[in-house]
Design a protein around this motif. Structure first.
Motif, PDB file in Angstrom:
ATOM      1  N   SER A 126      40.451  69.494  41.606  1.00 28.76           N
ATOM      2  CA  SER A 126      40.917  70.444  42.618  1.00 28.76           C
ATOM      3  C   SER A 126      40.342  70.166  44.001  1.00 28.76           C
ATOM      4  N   THR A 127      39.437  69.176  44.099  1.00 26.85           N
ATOM      5  CA  THR A 127      38.797  68.870  45.377  1.00 26.85           C
ATOM      6  C   THR A 127      39.274  67.558  45.986  1.00 26.85           C
ATOM      7  N   GLY A 128      40.032  66.788  45.221  1.00 26.19           N
ATOM      8  CA  GLY A 128      40.468  65.491  45.709  1.00 26.19           C
ATOM      9  C   GLY A 128      39.594  64.348  45.250  1.00 26.19           C
ATOM     10  N   LEU A 129      38.437  64.668  44.668  1.00 32.38           N
ATOM     11  CA  LEU A 129      37.557  63.633  44.130  1.00 32.38           C
ATOM     12  C   LEU A 129      38.001  63.250  42.724  1.00 32.38           C
ATOM     13  N   PRO A 130      37.749  62.004  42.311  1.00 31.86           N
ATOM     14  CA  PRO A 130      38.054  61.622  40.930  1.00 31.86           C
ATOM     15  C   PRO A 130      37.233  62.448  39.945  1.00 31.86           C
ATOM     16  N   THR A 131      37.784  62.710  38.784  1.00 30.94           N
ATOM     17  CA  THR A 131      37.044  63.461  37.761  1.00 30.94           C
ATOM     18  C   THR A 131      36.006  62.593  37.066  1.00 30.94           C
ATOM     19  N   HIS A 132      36.221  61.264  37.075  1.00 34.58           N
ATOM     20  CA  HIS A 132      35.290  60.318  36.453  1.00 34.58           C
ATOM     21  C   HIS A 132      34.657  59.446  37.545  1.00 34.58           C
ATOM     22  N   LEU A 133      33.335  59.505  37.640  1.00 30.50           N
ATOM     23  CA  LEU A 133      32.611  58.738  38.651  1.00 30.50           C
ATOM     24  C   LEU A 133      31.452  58.007  38.004  1.00 30.50           C
ATOM     25  N   GLY A 134      31.095  56.847  38.554  1.00 27.44           N
ATOM     26  CA  GLY A 134      29.967  56.130  37.982  1.00 27.44           C
ATOM     27  C   GLY A 134      29.866  54.711  38.491  1.00 27.44           C
ATOM     28  N   LEU A 135      29.040  53.907  37.795  1.00 29.86           N
ATOM     29  CA  LEU A 135      28.785  52.526  38.179  1.00 29.86           C
ATOM     30  C   LEU A 135      28.794  51.635  36.942  1.00 29.86           C
ATOM     31  N   VAL A 136      29.196  50.385  37.126  1.00 28.43           N
ATOM     32  CA  VAL A 136      29.070  49.375  36.083  1.00 28.43           C
ATOM     33  C   VAL A 136      28.050  48.342  36.557  1.00 28.43           C
ATOM     34  N   LEU A 137      27.056  48.063  35.738  1.00 27.35           N
ATOM     35  CA  LEU A 137      26.062  47.034  36.027  1.00 27.35           C
ATOM     36  C   LEU A 137      26.400  45.811  35.188  1.00 27.35           C
ATOM     37  N   LEU A 138      26.683  44.705  35.847  1.00 24.22           N
ATOM     38  CA  LEU A 138      27.026  43.459  35.170  1.00 24.22           C
ATOM     39  C   LEU A 138      25.834  42.520  35.209  1.00 24.22           C
ATOM     40  N   LEU A 139      25.465  41.941  34.047  1.00 23.95           N
ATOM     41  CA  LEU A 139      24.303  41.064  33.933  1.00 23.95           C
ATOM     42  C   LEU A 139      24.721  39.663  33.516  1.00 23.95           C
ATOM     43  N   ASP A 140      23.889  38.693  33.873  1.00 22.63           N
ATOM     44  CA  ASP A 140      24.106  37.328  33.414  1.00 22.63           C
ATOM     45  C   ASP A 140      23.853  37.279  31.910  1.00 22.63           C
ATOM     46  N   ALA A 141      24.810  36.777  31.151  1.00 24.59           N
ATOM     47  CA  ALA A 141      24.708  36.792  29.693  1.00 24.59           C
ATOM     48  C   ALA A 141      23.665  35.813  29.165  1.00 24.59           C
ATOM     49  N   THR A 142      23.219  34.876  30.006  1.00 23.86           N
ATOM     50  CA  THR A 142      22.234  33.887  29.568  1.00 23.86           C
ATOM     51  C   THR A 142      20.802  34.343  29.795  1.00 23.86           C
ATOM     52  N   ASN A 143      20.550  34.932  30.969  1.00 26.74           N
ATOM     53  CA  ASN A 143      19.166  35.274  31.315  1.00 26.74           C
ATOM     54  C   ASN A 143      18.941  36.724  31.715  1.00 26.74           C
ATOM     55  N   GLY A 144      19.987  37.538  31.713  1.00 22.73           N
ATOM     56  CA  GLY A 144      19.831  38.955  32.015  1.00 22.73           C
ATOM     57  C   GLY A 144      19.728  39.304  33.479  1.00 22.73           C
ATOM     58  N   VAL A 145      19.812  38.331  34.372  1.00 23.24           N
ATOM     59  CA  VAL A 145      19.727  38.609  35.806  1.00 23.24           C
ATOM     60  C   VAL A 145      20.921  39.475  36.236  1.00 23.24           C
ATOM     61  N   PRO A 146      20.691  40.562  36.972  1.00 27.92           N
ATOM     62  CA  PRO A 146      21.813  41.385  37.457  1.00 27.92           C
ATOM     63  C   PRO A 146      22.744  40.579  38.358  1.00 27.92           C
ATOM     64  N   LEU A 147      24.026  40.653  38.078  1.00 31.29           N
ATOM     65  CA  LEU A 147      25.024  39.942  38.865  1.00 31.29           C
ATOM     66  C   LEU A 147      25.736  40.848  39.863  1.00 31.29           C
ATOM     67  N   ALA A 148      26.029  42.074  39.449  1.00 31.61           N
ATOM     68  CA  ALA A 148      26.819  42.933  40.318  1.00 31.61           C
ATOM     69  C   ALA A 148      26.698  44.396  39.917  1.00 31.61           C
ATOM     70  N   ILE A 149      26.838  45.252  40.899  1.00 30.57           N
ATOM     71  CA  ILE A 149      27.008  46.691  40.688  1.00 30.57           C
ATOM     72  C   ILE A 149      28.401  47.021  41.210  1.00 30.57           C
ATOM     73  N   ILE A 165      53.040  61.567  32.515  1.00 28.14           N
ATOM     74  CA  ILE A 165      52.683  62.987  32.502  1.00 28.14           C
ATOM     75  C   ILE A 165      51.287  63.131  33.085  1.00 28.14           C
ATOM     76  N   GLY A 166      51.218  63.637  34.310  1.00 26.06           N
ATOM     77  CA  GLY A 166      49.964  63.736  35.039  1.00 26.06           C
ATOM     78  C   GLY A 166      50.057  62.957  36.336  1.00 26.06           C
ATOM     79  N   THR A 167      49.337  63.420  37.363  1.00 24.53           N
ATOM     80  CA  THR A 167      49.410  62.769  38.676  1.00 24.53           C
ATOM     81  C   THR A 167      48.024  62.428  39.219  1.00 24.53           C
ATOM     82  N   GLY A 168      47.044  62.300  38.328  1.00 26.84           N
ATOM     83  CA  GLY A 168      45.700  61.953  38.748  1.00 26.84           C
ATOM     84  C   GLY A 168      45.511  60.457  38.916  1.00 26.84           C
ATOM     85  N   VAL A 169      44.249  60.021  38.840  1.00 24.67           N
ATOM     86  CA  VAL A 169      43.899  58.622  39.073  1.00 24.67           C
ATOM     87  C   VAL A 169      44.664  57.670  38.164  1.00 24.67           C
TER      88      VAL A 169
END
Length: 273
Positions: free
Chosen positions: A18-41, A74-78
């Motif tokens: 009802s405010t115009g904001l998405p109902t689902h909000l958050g972040l995805v943290l992507l890591l290097d599968a070999t050494n665990g180094v963070p690649l992206a947020i 059916i629905g007009t959201g995101v």
């Protein structure tokens, strides 16, 4: 193949609708599968929308009739606009009916989509009007009570049920679930979280054997897909973490290729800075 490791944190605030904001909000943290180094947020709002619609497209491609041409959203959201793009990617859709509790929202979205896509868009006054005669129906609402009833479904319809993800919430009534061949992304999740399934089972309309199989099993040829043109098929989408991470890896790789994004030092890189 490409390896990917990561995590997703997501918040769900239904009142945001009802405010115009998405109902689902958050972040995805992507890591290097070999050494665990963070690649992206990465913005999880976008990733969630993209991967959810992409999975619906996979399900539609596997289960819907090849000649499906009329689609109801059916629905007009995101999820509405991304599902339009997803359905157009896998079937020769010529007409899309958009329906919302607020007709004005359906009208505005129809105009916006008509400027982006070449098919016809029709704002529908009721869900019944949108669904009757449709070849594909996508429920992408935040409703906890049924918006789609079995009596409105035509032979051969394919349904992507996306919105309800809690054990006490559903978008389809028991009749709609009972008359459909039911597929899921995860049987474990279906039995624990899907109100569309659990409430229909509690009402005695179906039992556990009503689940034909997981979408992955259909793709592997383990579970049967559509058997004839008259069957009604239903894919219940609950979402899997692997979908988010796979989508995040794809977005990251394209961003690197195109030189997009903001570069920051994270994790192990800081030690060598």
């Amino acid at each position: 193949g490409v390896s990917a490791v990561g995590a997703k944190i997501v918040t769900v605030f239904p009142r945001n609708a009802s405010t115009g904001l998405p109902t689902h909000l958050g972040l995805v943290l992507l890591l290097d599968a070999t050494n665990g180094v963070p690649l992206a947020i990465i913005d999880a709002t976008s990733i969630t929308a993209i991967r959810t619609a992409a999975v619906s497209a996979v399900a539609t491609d596997a289960l819907a009739r090849e000649d499906a041409q009329v689609c109801a959203i059916i629905g007009t959201g995101v999820q509405a606009a991304v599902h339009v793009a997803a359905m157009l990617a896998v079937r020769p859709i010529r007409s899309i009916r958009i329906v919302s509790r607020d007709l004005a929202r359906a009208e505005r979205l129809s105009v916006d989509l008509a400027a982006r896509f070449t098919c016809e868009f029709e704002p529908a006054k009721t869900v019944e009007r949108a669904v009757r005669g449709a070849d594909i129906a996508c429920t992408v609402t935040n409703s906890a009570t049924p918006v789609l009833r079995g009596e409105w479904l035509s032979a051969g319809t394919h349904i992507n049920a996306v919105g309800a993800s809690l054990s006490d919430a559903r978008e389809l009534d028991a009749a709609a679930v009972a008359k459909s061949r039911l597929y899921c992304d995860s049987r474990v999740s279906m039995l624990a979280e899907s109100g569309d399934f659990l409430l229909a089972r509690a009402e005695g309309a179906i039992d556990d054997s009503h689940i034909v199989g997981e979408l992955g099993d259909v793709l592997l040829g383990i579970a049967p897909a559509r058997r004839n043109a008259d069957e009604i098929t239903l894919f219940k989408s609950l979402g899997l973490g692997i979908e988010d991470i796979a989508a995040a890896r794809y977005v990251y790789d394209r961003a690197v290729e195109q030189g997009m994004g903001t570069r920051v030092l994270m994790g192990g890189e800081l030690r060598g800075a």
